[in-house]
Design an enzyme around this catalytic site. Structure first.
Site, PDB file in Angstrom:
ATOM      1  N   LYS A  76       0.646  -1.265   0.167  1.00  0.00           N
ATOM      2  CA  LYS A  76      -0.040   0.000  -0.133  1.00  0.00           C
ATOM      3  C   LYS A  76       0.977   1.341  -0.038  1.00  0.00           C
ATOM      4  CE  LYS A  76      -2.517   1.089   3.728  1.00  0.00           C
ATOM      5  NZ  LYS A  76      -2.468   2.579   4.336  1.00  0.00           N
ATOM      6  N   ARG A  80      -8.887  12.813  12.052  1.00  0.00           N
ATOM      7  CA  ARG A  80      -7.268  12.675  12.331  1.00  0.00           C
ATOM      8  C   ARG A  80      -6.545  13.798  12.004  1.00  0.00           C
ATOM      9  NH1 ARG A  80      -5.404   7.275   8.845  1.00  0.00           N
ATOM     10  NH2 ARG A  80      -3.689   7.906  10.153  1.00  0.00           N
ATOM     11  N   GLN A 103       4.546   9.615   6.706  1.00  0.00           N
ATOM     12  CA  GLN A 103       3.620  10.537   5.873  1.00  0.00           C
ATOM     13  C   GLN A 103       4.104  12.170   5.917  1.00  0.00           C
ATOM     14  OE1 GLN A 103      -0.444   9.595   7.286  1.00  0.00           O
ATOM     15  NE2 GLN A 103      -0.353   7.567   6.508  1.00  0.00           N
ATOM     16  N   ASP A 145       2.018  -0.452  12.132  1.00  0.00           N
ATOM     17  CA  ASP A 145       0.730  -1.048  11.501  1.00  0.00           C
ATOM     18  C   ASP A 145       0.632  -2.419  11.782  1.00  0.00           C
ATOM     19  OD1 ASP A 145       0.127   1.315  10.353  1.00  0.00           O
ATOM     20  OD2 ASP A 145       1.320   0.739   8.284  1.00  0.00           O
ATOM     21  N   ARG A 150      -6.566   2.600  18.047  1.00  0.00           N
ATOM     22  CA  ARG A 150      -6.583   0.825  17.801  1.00  0.00           C
ATOM     23  C   ARG A 150      -5.866   0.487  19.283  1.00  0.00           C
ATOM     24  NH1 ARG A 150      -3.166   0.911  12.007  1.00  0.00           N
ATOM     25  NH2 ARG A 150      -5.036   0.779  10.783  1.00  0.00           N
ATOM     26  N   ARG A 166      -7.456  -2.707   9.742  1.00  0.00           N
ATOM     27  CA  ARG A 166      -6.319  -3.717  10.536  1.00  0.00           C
ATOM     28  C   ARG A 166      -7.052  -4.123  11.859  1.00  0.00           C
ATOM     29  NH1 ARG A 166      -2.325  -2.824   7.187  1.00  0.00           N
ATOM     30  NH2 ARG A 166      -1.829  -0.954   6.566  1.00  0.00           N
TER      31      ARG A 166
END
Ligand code: S3P
Length: 433
Positions: free
Chosen positions: A26, A126, A171, A319, A350, A392
């Site tokens: 990805k 976010r 990022q 991740d 998460r 995820r």
């Protein structure tokens, strides 16, 4: 983004056996798609990510003037805008994808025109201040909505900066580099922990000069990019679900071919080794400077041991932490995760969702602001899992379900398609029942 809310039943497995070749990474697909769309000429890729996130990147770049020809089976052709995008009157929809929104902001900040970027409910929660701040230092005009998307960019000529990222983020680093690519002078990004370096490698592959050392990377603009051809390596973060599943079953054997093994992404292999799994890496080669190889995993005959993930390891495994936490109850000594506060601002919180779902399966778990303690030696039972629309989480608990007593219902299972639409079919293929 998702068409319908879907539930999936996961039954326990007896073993994991087989050989798979996974769709393209990805992170690399985002970068290849974005850079090809910005470059001069027509790029061709095979094994491009099949996930919705990378489709969002391609759709945004099409709206900005690039041509994308989807040839099927992961093959695509992208004809770029040769450094000049066409502003789109409609907002650019980044869907669920933080990578798309953050990286495209850097690409567009030095371009002429006004651009509005939107995302789905999760992406709209976010943090975007982390890109606004460095880009504003460069002179960019970027307006957020209370720190979030929708965000508006009014393109402007920028100046080069020397910036130290306050939280490790590939990022953010990439966003600054994409702005620096188009800006006179040398832009430098410094990071305390080296994050994934796909942007640096991809920029070089597209012909840009990028300099770097252990803790900094710099780019001198303006530079032009030229089309490339290549195969995207299999996604190691998608592989993580299968590697962890195989590590749970003594007698398992799973082979993953043409997997991306970039050292900034492959830390999971070290963790699985530390837990006692046997990992063999074969046929290593380099493709557009990305390391690719075949990985075989077999579980230890007497079960997984225990480990602690903290400091730089937590950032490099960010991740993979949900699935590691989800299999932790089945280890003998448990898994302790710290310095992973970033998990709270991913597609979902998460840390909270992993804790809640582990408890739903009957596990004991302690939640911390920056991590989790999951004791080992536990028996889990099937339960209803709330994925929170987070790909995820849906996949991590499908793996936990393989060793539980009774069946598990995954709510919001369609979210797996954000990164890995083939997940459930491939799981059925390798899970022996
Ligand atoms: C990504 C970087 C990571 C990661 C995300 C993909 C990328 O995010 O969690 O899934 O492709 O650069 P951050 O850079 O925000 O840590």
């Amino acid at each position: 983004m998702h068409s319908a809310v879907e539930e999936r039943i996961i039954r326990p497995a007896r073993n994991i056996l087989g050989s798979l070749r996974l769709p393209g990474d990805k992170s690399i697909s985002h970068r290849y798609g974005m850079l090809a769309a910005f470059a001069e000429g027509t790029s061709r890729f095979t094994n491009f990510s099949t996930g919705e996130d990378c489709a969002s990147t391609l759709a945004c770049m099409e709206a900005l003037g690039a041509k994308v020809n989807r040839l099927g089976g992961g093959a695509i052709e992208v004809t770029g805008v040769a450094g000049d995008v066409t502003p789109s009157s409609d907002p650019l929809d980044c869907g669920n994808s933080g990578s798309t929104m953050r990286m495209i902001s850097g690409l567009l900040a030095p371009q002429e025109g006004t651009f509005t970027l939107i995302g789905d409910a999760s992406l709209s929660r976010r943090p975007m201040e982390r890109i606004r701040k460095p880009l504003a230092e460069m002179g960019a005009k970027l307006t957020l909505t209370e720190g979030h998307a929708p965000l508006t960019i009014e393109g402007a000529a920028l100046k080069a900066i020397d910036y130290t990222t306050p939280v490790p983020s590939a990022q953010v680093k990439s966003s600054i580099l994409l702005a620096g690519l188009q800006t006179t002078g040398t832009t430098t990004v410094r990071e305390a922990i080296r994050t994934r370096d796909h942007s640096e490698l991809a920029l070089r592959a597209f012909g840009a000069e990028v300099k770097r050392s252990a803790d900094w990377v710099s780019i001198t603009g303006a530079q032009k990019l030229h089309a490339i051809e290549g195969a995207v390596p299999g996604d190691i973060s998608s592989a993580a679900f299968f590697l962890c599943a195989a590590a749970l079953f003594p007698g398992s054997s799973l082979v993953l071919e043409s997997l991306g093994l970039n050292p900034t992404r492959a830390t999971l292999l070290d963790v699985l080794t530390a837990l006692g799994a046997h990992i063999a890496v074969l046929n290593l080669e380099e493709k557009n400077a990305e390391l690719v190889g075949t990985v075989q995993v077999t579980a230890p005959p007497d079960g997984l041991r225990s480990t602690t993930i903290s400091g730089g390891l937590a950032a490099q495994l960010i991740d993979e932490l949900p699935v590691l936490a989800a299999i932790a109850p089945y280890t003998s000594g448990g898994i302790r995760i710290r310095d992973a506060k970033e998990l709270r601002v991913k597609e979902s919180d998460r840390i909270a969702l992993v804790a809640r779902n582990l408890r739903a399966m009957g596990a004991e778990v302690e939640e911390f602001e920056d991590g989790l303690d999951v004791p080992g030696g536990q028996t889990l039972h099937g339960a209803t899992i709330d994925s929170g629309g987070d790909h995820r989480i849906a996949m991590a608990f499908s793996v936990a379900a393989l060793r539980a007593e009774g069946q598990t219902l995954i709510q919001g299972a369609e979210s797996a398609a954000v990164s890995f639409p083939e997940f459930f079919d491939l799981l059925d293929l390798v899970a022996e029942r």
